[in-house]
Design a protein around this motif. Structure first.
Motif, PDB file in Angstrom:
ATOM      1  N   LEU A  81      -1.693   3.229  -1.320  1.00 25.49           N
ATOM      2  CA  LEU A  81      -2.297   3.665  -2.584  1.00 25.49           C
ATOM      3  C   LEU A  81      -2.854   5.075  -2.471  1.00 25.49           C
ATOM      4  O   LEU A  81      -2.799   5.848  -3.421  1.00 25.49           O
ATOM      5  N   GLY A  82      -3.397   5.383  -1.303  1.00 23.20           N
ATOM      6  CA  GLY A  82      -3.968   6.698  -1.079  1.00 23.20           C
ATOM      7  C   GLY A  82      -2.935   7.767  -0.795  1.00 23.20           C
ATOM      8  O   GLY A  82      -3.272   8.914  -0.551  1.00 23.20           O
ATOM      9  N   GLY A  83      -1.667   7.389  -0.802  1.00 19.36           N
ATOM     10  CA  GLY A  83      -0.595   8.354  -0.572  1.00 19.36           C
ATOM     11  C   GLY A  83      -0.278   8.566   0.890  1.00 19.36           C
ATOM     12  O   GLY A  83       0.501   9.455   1.232  1.00 19.36           O
ATOM     13  N   GLY A  84      -0.872   7.747   1.754  1.00 14.37           N
ATOM     14  CA  GLY A  84      -0.616   7.876   3.186  1.00 14.37           C
ATOM     15  C   GLY A  84       0.714   7.266   3.571  1.00 14.37           C
ATOM     16  O   GLY A  84       1.404   6.653   2.760  1.00 14.37           O
ATOM     17  N   ASP A  85       1.073   7.439   4.815  1.00 19.90           N
ATOM     18  CA  ASP A  85       2.329   6.899   5.331  1.00 19.90           C
ATOM     19  C   ASP A  85       2.014   5.843   6.373  1.00 19.90           C
ATOM     20  O   ASP A  85       1.223   6.081   7.281  1.00 19.90           O
ATOM     21  N   VAL A  86       2.621   4.694   6.218  1.00 25.41           N
ATOM     22  CA  VAL A  86       2.454   3.628   7.195  1.00 25.41           C
ATOM     23  C   VAL A  86       3.502   3.865   8.273  1.00 25.41           C
ATOM     24  O   VAL A  86       4.671   4.094   7.974  1.00 25.41           O
ATOM     25  N   ALA A  87       3.086   3.830   9.529  1.00 22.89           N
ATOM     26  CA  ALA A  87       3.966   4.143  10.655  1.00 22.89           C
ATOM     27  C   ALA A  87       5.237   3.306  10.626  1.00 22.89           C
ATOM     28  O   ALA A  87       5.249   2.163  10.187  1.00 22.89           O
ATOM     29  N   LYS A  88       6.303   3.881  11.097  1.00 21.41           N
ATOM     30  CA  LYS A  88       7.613   3.217  11.108  1.00 21.41           C
ATOM     31  C   LYS A  88       7.600   1.925  11.923  1.00 21.41           C
ATOM     32  O   LYS A  88       8.390   1.038  11.684  1.00 21.41           O
ATOM     33  N   ASP A  89       6.704   1.829  12.878  1.00 21.99           N
ATOM     34  CA  ASP A  89       6.645   0.655  13.747  1.00 21.99           C
ATOM     35  C   ASP A  89       6.136  -0.591  13.032  1.00 21.99           C
ATOM     36  O   ASP A  89       6.144  -1.661  13.593  1.00 21.99           O
ATOM     37  N   PHE A  90       5.688  -0.441  11.811  1.00 25.98           N
ATOM     38  CA  PHE A  90       5.030  -1.537  11.135  1.00 25.98           C
ATOM     39  C   PHE A  90       5.899  -2.275  10.127  1.00 25.98           C
ATOM     40  O   PHE A  90       5.381  -2.859   9.187  1.00 25.98           O
TER      41      PHE A  90
END
Length: 118
Positions: free
Chosen positions: A51-60
């Motif tokens: 929601l905050g525009g961040g990126d969730v790491a690819k490992d997740f």
């Protein structure tokens, strides 16, 4: 969706996360209540990052998929609780805000999973 709705949803999630984190130490680690709450906190944090525009790491990728069920569970519980109140009441509206914020989080997680599968 308007920018203000995203900001409002992020505020709701941040508030829920804070309340859950304050409650977590009250449960004994390893119990079902502790594990359930820990999983919900993780799912809510993923939603708030997106929601905050961040990126969730690819490992997740697995974590993203696993986050969908705790969020669905929160929505079901909120809908059940909301049904006990009259539309327009404070409690009814509060549950509605929570449901909308979590549904938005679910949508963002699903979009992220879809984006990664392409």
């Amino acid at each position: 969706m308007t920018e203000q709705k995203w900001v409002d949803a992020l505020k709701v999630l941040t508030s829920i996360i804070a309340r859950c984190e304050r409650t977590l130490p009250k449960f004994v680690p390893g119990t079902s209540q502790h594990t359930l709450l820990k999983n919900r906190i993780q799912a809510l944090k993923i939603g708030s990052v997106l929601l905050g525009g961040g990126d969730v790491a690819k490992d997740f990728d697995q974590t993203l998929t696993a986050a969908l069920e705790p969020l669905a569970s929160i929505i079901r519980k909120c809908e059940k609780a909301r049904s006990k109140y009259e539309p327009g009441s404070g409690q009814y509206n509060r549950y509605g805000d929570t449901i909308r914020a979590i549904e938005l989080s679910q949508e963002l997680i699903k979009n992220e999973l879809h984006r990664r599968s392409i």
